[in-house]
Design a protein around this motif. Structure first.
Motif, PDB file in Angstrom:
ATOM      1  N   GLU A 106      56.071  17.756  26.913  1.00 45.38           N
ATOM      2  CA  GLU A 106      56.920  17.539  28.095  1.00 45.38           C
ATOM      3  C   GLU A 106      56.637  18.528  29.218  1.00 45.38           C
ATOM      4  OE1 GLU A 106      60.997  17.616  26.843  1.00 45.38           O
ATOM      5  OE2 GLU A 106      61.026  15.454  26.549  1.00 45.38           O
ATOM      6  N   ALA A 107      56.346  19.761  28.884  1.00 43.35           N
ATOM      7  CA  ALA A 107      56.177  20.793  29.901  1.00 43.35           C
ATOM      8  C   ALA A 107      54.715  21.094  30.198  1.00 43.35           C
ATOM      9  CB  ALA A 107      56.887  22.072  29.448  1.00 43.35           C
TER      10      ALA A 107
ATOM     11  N   THR B  31      67.902   8.990  31.278  1.00 42.87           N
ATOM     12  CA  THR B  31      66.738   9.502  31.981  1.00 42.87           C
ATOM     13  C   THR B  31      66.417  10.904  31.495  1.00 42.87           C
ATOM     14  OG1 THR B  31      65.774   9.950  34.155  1.00 42.87           O
ATOM     15  CG2 THR B  31      68.126  10.362  33.927  1.00 42.87           C
ATOM     16  N   GLU B  32      65.140  11.244  31.526  1.00 43.00           N
ATOM     17  CA  GLU B  32      64.733  12.599  31.161  1.00 43.00           C
ATOM     18  C   GLU B  32      64.648  13.483  32.393  1.00 43.00           C
ATOM     19  OE1 GLU B  32      61.376  13.013  28.533  1.00 43.00           O
ATOM     20  OE2 GLU B  32      61.781  11.038  27.691  1.00 43.00           O
ATOM     21  N   THR B  33      63.976  13.002  33.427  1.00 42.70           N
ATOM     22  CA  THR B  33      63.748  13.825  34.613  1.00 42.70           C
ATOM     23  C   THR B  33      64.408  13.259  35.869  1.00 42.70           C
ATOM     24  OG1 THR B  33      61.715  12.677  35.223  1.00 42.70           O
ATOM     25  CG2 THR B  33      61.523  14.549  33.693  1.00 42.70           C
TER      26      THR B  33
ATOM     27  N   GLU C 139      52.894  22.677  33.143  1.00 43.10           N
ATOM     28  CA  GLU C 139      53.053  21.929  34.390  1.00 43.10           C
ATOM     29  C   GLU C 139      53.613  22.800  35.511  1.00 43.10           C
ATOM     30  OE1 GLU C 139      54.722  17.606  35.816  1.00 43.10           O
ATOM     31  OE2 GLU C 139      55.793  18.638  34.212  1.00 43.10           O
TER      32      GLU C 139
ATOM     33  N   GLU D 227      74.525  15.065  28.153  1.00 45.76           N
ATOM     34  CA  GLU D 227      73.209  15.637  27.884  1.00 45.76           C
ATOM     35  C   GLU D 227      73.007  15.598  26.384  1.00 45.76           C
ATOM     36  OE1 GLU D 227      72.244  19.388  29.646  1.00 45.76           O
ATOM     37  OE2 GLU D 227      73.192  18.837  31.546  1.00 45.76           O
TER      38      GLU D 227
ATOM     39  N   ASP E 167      76.269  13.483  35.847  1.00 45.65           N
ATOM     40  CA  ASP E 167      75.653  13.465  34.519  1.00 45.65           C
ATOM     41  C   ASP E 167      76.766  13.160  33.528  1.00 45.65           C
ATOM     42  OD1 ASP E 167      72.986  14.095  35.151  1.00 45.65           O
ATOM     43  OD2 ASP E 167      73.466  16.226  35.297  1.00 45.65           O
TER      44      ASP E 167
ATOM     45  N   SER F 136      62.933  11.074  37.743  1.00 47.29           N
ATOM     46  CA  SER F 136      61.875  10.740  38.699  1.00 47.29           C
ATOM     47  C   SER F 136      61.816   9.241  38.988  1.00 47.29           C
ATOM     48  CB  SER F 136      60.518  11.259  38.216  1.00 47.29           C
ATOM     49  OG  SER F 136      60.184  10.684  36.979  1.00 47.29           O
TER      50      SER F 136
END
Length: 189
Positions: free
Chosen positions: A116-117, A62-64, A162, A81, A78, A66
């Motif tokens: 991404e941001a 997963t990235e975020t 964002e 990474e 986790d 969400s």
């Protein structure tokens, strides 16, 4: 894990079923912990398998997080990474055609990472309020303005960080922006 799960750490999963697309990685992780689990390969939509009772927990890339949260799950550990890296050997870089393809992949990766941001914002603004709205908008170069069908109105579009959207949108509304749409970006080049 489901938010209401009694499992709070990986060791709590002894004897349980884990669904994942990362079978070998997951087995090695639990073996290293000395925790015996059953690891099963998951074909897509892994996050839905816990709620359906098909497994007790999942290991997911997963990235975020969400999508996990949207499915009532929470991350209890986790496992790793990572960050993307593009590596090419010297002989490939010396070949003009291969180098061009490598540079193309690099460009697209950088664009995806940059996006991404950031998000896109689009809104309708009366011409009388354009200066006030544009004065609030940070953008890559300058916001895009386009006339709307109804005279006296324009569409304003901009790419912004964002992180500032939450505070910016109420200020845009106060300055006269209407019909504000925020949308995700795939690439910013």
């Amino acid at each position: 894990m489901p938010k209401n799960s009694p499992y709070r750490k990986p060791a709590d999963l002894a004897g349980k079923r884990i669904a994942t697309e990362l079978v070998g990685f997951t087995k090695r992780y639990f073996d290293k912990l000395g925790v015996e689990v059953s690891v099963e390969f998951s074909w897509g939509a892994t996050e839905a398998k816990v709620a359906a009772g098909m497994c007790d927990a999942i290991v997911e890339v997963t990235e975020t997080g969400s999508t996990l949260r949207a499915n009532g799950l929470e991350i209890i550990e986790d496992l790793m990474e990572s960050n993307p890296q593009l590596i090419a050997n010297r002989s490939a870089l010396e070949d003009g055609e291969k180098r061009a393809k490598i540079e193309q992949v690099s460009l697209l990766m950088k664009g995806a990472l940059r996006a991404e941001a950031q998000v896109g914002l689009k809104m309708n603004v009366r011409r009388d309020n354009v200066d006030a709205v544009i004065g609030l908008l940070p953008s890559l170069t300058a916001p895009t303005l386009a006339n709307l069908y109804e005279e006296g109105w324009v569409s304003v579009e901009s790419v912004i960080e964002e992180a500032i959207v939450r505070d910016l949108i109420p200020r845009l509304v106060a300055a006269g922006a209407e019909g504000i749409v925020e949308y995700p970006l795939n690439k910013v080049l």
